[in-house]
Motif scaffolding. Structure first.
Motif, short mmCIF file in Angstrom:
data_model
loop_
_atom_site.label_atom_id
_atom_site.label_comp_id
_atom_site.label_asym_id
_atom_site.label_seq_id
_atom_site.Cartn_x
_atom_site.Cartn_y
_atom_site.Cartn_z
N HIS A 1 12.81 -3.88 26.30
CA HIS A 1 13.45 -3.39 27.54
C HIS A 1 12.70 -3.84 28.79
CE1 HIS A 1 15.35 -0.96 24.48
NE2 HIS A 1 16.34 -0.82 25.33
N CYS B 1 16.11 -5.19 33.40
CA CYS B 1 17.18 -4.24 33.72
C CYS B 1 18.52 -4.85 33.25
CB CYS B 1 17.20 -3.99 35.23
SG CYS B 1 18.59 -3.00 35.77
N SER B 2 19.31 -4.07 32.52
CA SER B 2 20.57 -4.63 32.01
C SER B 2 21.62 -4.71 33.10
CB SER B 2 21.09 -3.79 30.83
OG SER B 2 21.25 -2.47 31.24
N ARG B 3 21.39 -4.08 34.26
CA ARG B 3 22.33 -4.18 35.39
C ARG B 3 21.97 -5.34 36.32
NH1 ARG B 3 25.40 -0.23 38.04
NH2 ARG B 3 26.01 0.38 35.96
N SER B 4 20.64 -5.39 36.73
CA SER B 4 20.27 -6.39 37.75
C SER B 4 19.65 -7.65 37.14
CB SER B 4 19.25 -5.78 38.72
OG SER B 4 18.02 -5.57 38.04
N THR C 1 11.78 -4.86 34.60
CA THR C 1 11.55 -3.42 34.81
C THR C 1 10.04 -3.18 34.76
OG1 THR C 1 11.85 -3.10 32.44
CG2 THR C 1 13.75 -2.63 33.85
N TYR D 1 14.98 3.76 32.76
CA TYR D 1 15.28 3.63 31.32
C TYR D 1 14.28 4.46 30.54
CZ TYR D 1 18.19 -0.29 32.73
OH TYR D 1 19.16 -1.05 33.32
N CYS E 1 13.73 -0.02 37.15
CA CYS E 1 14.07 -1.29 37.78
C CYS E 1 13.75 -1.16 39.27
CB CYS E 1 15.56 -1.60 37.59
SG CYS E 1 16.05 -3.06 38.54
#
Ligand SMILES: NC(=O)C1=CN([C@@H]2O[C@H](COP(=O)(O)OP(=O)(O)OC[C@H]3O[C@@H](n4cnc5c(N)ncnc54)[C@H](OP(=O)(O)O)[C@@H]3O)[C@@H](O)[C@H]2O)C=CC1
Ligand SMILES: [Mg+2]
Length: 352
Positions: free
Chosen positions: A166, A169-172, A176, A194, A187
């Protein structure tokens, strides 16, 4: 943020520890270390570090079992210096617990490389020679550790694996950043937090009142049978997951079930195993094995299960070329479920 406790002790802390039990003070100390980066950094100075290399823990062999070496911050800094590594690498460590005397315990993986640190992966043989130990795959080592060490290493490995997986960041898509304790990652660009996760898995020992149902997957060691297990689907209750898994895997409808216990299980990722006993009615016991999920499933009598629990050399091939029927080792919650059934093989009485 810190609070001063009452006039009697004047200790600067989140909590007043004076009147609390050892367990509660330990729990609250750990909570403080997770919330407060400075407190956690301070705890590293007097803490103990457990080392991993690519998720394999460093162990030392004694006669019958593995021992778990730990290192102080000073020893770790010396070691990294000797190996030509930057001590900044210690920032990758994660908090995994503490002693009753509040010595904090950390885990650090010297094989994994972090997106935010420039340190290269350290060579395993070089480190093993220096540390006079071996990095041994957890799957091989777990059953030769005492229960306390096994649990500590399972937690440590799960947390190290989660951080390794991880880092972005899975969005940006940005890297992280973990807090000092490693209880979360944030993030920096959008502030999404997270948290480490476990997948809930139900494990169920089905009984018809006199026999119990055990199954094996082709990936299991030869001859080993276990209780039925399966990941919970999103939106399901435990009861629904148990009924679905039993129906999917062996084609039976569970009538009653009751909860037994739970266990964190590190393989292949991090699962929360939730163990239940379940009953089917004696008239509805014909199984239809789902061969996409299982290699085999069968009903076993009380005597057969008692014999299998006594078997302590399960890998020995028999004269006819087959392997004897045996059961998961003591540390696995499947073993506990089966042992409970042997001691009390009656059907559970709670409604499903
Ligand atoms: N501690 C103990 O005593 C025991 C522990 N276990 C553990 O229980 C776990 C689950 O048992 P198992 O019978 O394999 O599970 P399932 O019956 O749910 O089947 C496994 C399949 O589920 C899919 N899967 C993998 N990960 C996930 C996930 N996180 N969420 C949803 N589906 C997933 C995969 O399918 P696909 O690859 O097709 O996508 C996998 O092959 C295992 O990891 C095993 O280690 C099992 C028995 C005893
Ligand atoms: Mg399964």
């Amino acid at each position: 943020m810190s609070l001063y406790c009452g006039t009697a002790c004047r200790r600067k802390s989140f909590w007043c520890y004076r009147l609390l039990s050892t367990y509660v003070t330990k729990t609250r100390y750990l909570f403080e270390l997770k919330e407060d980066d400075d407190a956690c950094k301070k705890a590293q100075q007097t803490g103990a570090f457990y080392l991993f290399h690519n998720l394999a823990p460093l162990l030392q062999k004694s006669e019958h079992q593995y021992l778990l070496p730990q290192y102080s911050l000073v020893e770790l800094e010396k070691l990294l210096g000797k190996l030509g590594q930057d001590t900044q690498r210690i920032e990758d460590s994660v908090l995994i617990g503490c002693s009753e005397q509040h010595e904090a315990w950390f885990a650090l993986d010297l094989g994994l490389t972090n997106s935010s640190s420039m340190s290269a992966s350290l060579q395993k043989p070089e480190m093993e020679a220096e540390l006079r130990g071996s990095f041994i795959e957890l799957r091989k080592a777990l059953f030769r550790l005492n229960v306390k060490d096994a649990s500590l290493l399972s937690t440590a490995q799960a947390l190290l694996r989660w951080h390794d997986a991880h880092q972005f960041c899975s969005r940006s898509g940005q890297p992280t950043k973990k807090n000092v304790a490693g209880s979360k990652r944030v993030c920096p660009s959008n502030k999404i937090i997270y948290y480490p996760q476990m997948a809930p898995v139900v494990i169920t020992l089905v009984s018809d009142g006199t026999r119990c149902l055990l199954a094996r997957q082709s990936s299991f060691p030869k001859g080993m049978y276990s209780a039925l297990a399966g990941f919970c689907d999103i939106g399901e209750t435990l009861e629904e997951a148990v009924r679905r898994e039993v129906a999917e895997e062996v084609g039976l409808e569970v009538e009653r079930l009751h909860y037994s216990a739970s266990q964190h299980w590190p393989f292949p990722n991090s699962s929360l195993m939730i163990a239940c006993h379940a009953a089917v009615s004696p008239g509805q016991t014909e199984i239809q094995v789902n061969l996409r999920e299982l290699e085999a499933a069968a009903w076993f009598s009380h005597d057969e299960v008692v014999m299998a629990l006594k078997r302590n050399d399960p890998y020995t091939k028999q004269q006819n070329g087959t392997f004897p029927f045996w059961l998961p080792p003591k540390l696995a919650i499947a073993h506990q479920l089966i042992k409970e059934w042997v001691e009390k093989p009656t059907c559970p009485s709670l409604p499903a």
